[in-house]
Design a protein around this motif. Sequence first.
Motif, mmCIF file in Angstrom:
data_model
loop_
_atom_site.group_PDB
_atom_site.id
_atom_site.type_symbol
_atom_site.label_atom_id
_atom_site.label_comp_id
_atom_site.label_asym_id
_atom_site.label_seq_id
_atom_site.Cartn_x
_atom_site.Cartn_y
_atom_site.Cartn_z
ATOM 1 N N UNK A 48 -1.823 -2.437 3.947
ATOM 2 C CA UNK A 48 -1.034 -1.359 4.404
ATOM 3 C C UNK A 48 -0.320 -0.381 3.393
ATOM 4 N N UNK A 49 -0.544 0.911 3.776
ATOM 5 C CA UNK A 49 -0.082 2.085 3.006
ATOM 6 C C UNK A 49 1.284 2.358 3.231
ATOM 7 N N UNK A 50 2.151 2.019 2.483
ATOM 8 C CA UNK A 50 3.672 2.009 2.769
ATOM 9 C C UNK A 50 4.147 3.498 2.569
ATOM 10 N N UNK A 51 3.521 4.155 1.548
ATOM 11 C CA UNK A 51 3.730 5.761 1.379
ATOM 12 C C UNK A 51 3.781 6.065 -0.144
ATOM 13 N N UNK A 52 4.086 7.380 -0.279
ATOM 14 C CA UNK A 52 3.793 7.664 -1.784
ATOM 15 C C UNK A 52 5.067 7.824 -2.527
ATOM 16 N N UNK A 53 5.270 7.293 -3.493
ATOM 17 C CA UNK A 53 6.498 6.977 -4.235
ATOM 18 C C UNK A 53 6.390 7.380 -5.861
ATOM 19 N N UNK A 54 7.221 7.857 -6.376
ATOM 20 C CA UNK A 54 7.407 7.994 -7.880
ATOM 21 C C UNK A 54 7.732 6.767 -8.479
ATOM 22 N N UNK A 55 7.101 6.137 -9.363
ATOM 23 C CA UNK A 55 7.510 4.803 -10.188
ATOM 24 C C UNK A 55 7.256 5.128 -11.579
ATOM 25 N N UNK A 56 8.578 4.548 -12.153
ATOM 26 C CA UNK A 56 8.776 4.500 -13.539
ATOM 27 C C UNK A 56 8.643 3.298 -14.144
ATOM 28 N N UNK A 57 7.582 2.983 -15.210
ATOM 29 C CA UNK A 57 7.443 1.813 -16.045
ATOM 30 C C UNK A 57 7.448 2.261 -17.501
ATOM 31 N N UNK A 58 7.481 1.211 -18.285
ATOM 32 C CA UNK A 58 7.255 1.537 -19.725
ATOM 33 C C UNK A 58 6.259 2.698 -20.032
ATOM 34 N N UNK A 59 5.216 2.925 -19.588
ATOM 35 C CA UNK A 59 3.991 3.604 -19.609
ATOM 36 C C UNK A 59 4.542 5.063 -19.318
ATOM 37 N N UNK A 60 5.572 5.369 -18.461
ATOM 38 C CA UNK A 60 5.787 6.584 -17.996
ATOM 39 C C UNK A 60 6.243 6.658 -16.506
ATOM 40 N N UNK A 61 6.225 7.857 -15.984
ATOM 41 C CA UNK A 61 6.593 8.021 -14.417
ATOM 42 C C UNK A 61 5.376 8.594 -13.899
ATOM 43 N N UNK A 62 4.962 7.724 -12.841
ATOM 44 C CA UNK A 62 3.634 8.290 -12.029
ATOM 45 C C UNK A 62 3.785 8.594 -10.429
ATOM 46 N N UNK A 63 3.025 9.411 -10.074
ATOM 47 C CA UNK A 63 3.058 9.641 -8.539
ATOM 48 C C UNK A 63 2.164 8.474 -7.962
ATOM 49 N N UNK A 64 2.520 7.680 -7.215
ATOM 50 C CA UNK A 64 1.921 6.152 -6.751
ATOM 51 C C UNK A 64 1.551 6.320 -5.276
ATOM 52 N N UNK A 65 0.707 5.847 -4.966
ATOM 53 C CA UNK A 65 0.439 5.271 -3.345
ATOM 54 C C UNK A 65 0.979 3.710 -3.443
ATOM 55 N N UNK A 66 1.854 3.465 -2.618
ATOM 56 C CA UNK A 66 2.487 1.951 -2.306
ATOM 57 C C UNK A 66 1.574 1.243 -1.298
ATOM 58 N N UNK A 67 0.989 0.196 -1.631
ATOM 59 C CA UNK A 67 0.306 -0.592 -0.653
ATOM 60 C C UNK A 67 1.112 -2.060 -0.629
ATOM 61 N N UNK A 68 0.982 -2.582 0.661
ATOM 62 C CA UNK A 68 1.573 -4.004 0.637
ATOM 63 C C UNK A 68 0.426 -4.738 1.634
ATOM 64 N N UNK A 69 0.330 -6.014 1.338
ATOM 65 C CA UNK A 69 -0.695 -6.835 1.959
ATOM 66 C C UNK A 69 -0.099 -8.328 1.934
ATOM 67 N N UNK A 70 -0.480 -9.108 2.543
ATOM 68 C CA UNK A 70 0.005 -10.380 2.907
ATOM 69 C C UNK A 70 -1.043 -11.205 2.409
ATOM 70 N N UNK A 71 -0.872 -12.046 1.348
ATOM 71 C CA UNK A 71 -1.888 -13.073 0.751
ATOM 72 C C UNK A 71 -1.182 -14.440 1.096
#
Length: 227
Positions: A148-171
């Motif tokens: 499921x596409x949760x939404x578009x979010x800005x995510x900051x990690x050690x490599x930098x900040x990125x505009x991302x699509x956030x997905x969620x799934x049940x495994x």
Amino acid sequence: MSCSKRAMIVLALALALAASASAQWGGRGGKGGPQAPTPSLQNAVMNSGAEYKMTTKGKDMDIGYAIVGKEDVKGEPGIWLETRMQSAELGGEMVTKMLMVTSGSEPGMKRMITQAPGKPPMEMGGMLMGMMKSHQPQQSTGKSDMGELVGTESVTVPAGTFACQHYRKQEKGGQMDYWITTQVASFGWVKMTTPDLTMVLTKILTNETTHIKGEPQKMQMPEMPHS
């Protein structure tokens, strides 16, 4: 640790990596719990790569992925995907290089070379390749495995900040959340979380070449330790 036990551990790690890559790269539904990120052939960029830090059960492991070459298999294009793992438990860097083909009538992994820390590179022989193929997931029915596409979010990690699509799934192993972007060539993944694991992008790699050193030898089945 005895040589036979270490050989079995290295073989198990290599087979697990190959299964994960084959399942995700080939567009197949995986079995079991959430899997680590691997690239998509459609977006593969030669000599591109990405490094991640995976934390699970309080322990860290550095994982790198790179596209390090091309090779045709029976007229179908193949790409060499390399995975590098490094942790205190491994005692150095373990490298696994897989030749992946997704087009034609027989997609999947065609060759695999692995090199354990301080050891010569070994290529999986016919018997081991047969074991690997027998455990590969079945072809998906075409339904999207993105979740499921949760939404578009800005995510900051050690490599930098990125505009991302956030997905969620049940495994089977629990809920998996992951963030992907077009800003990371070939790989896309920026962050992944599950109940037991966190994985974040630490570095984007360019001009990558293989970390395999030396001429590969044929991998033999390790002897089972005596009880």
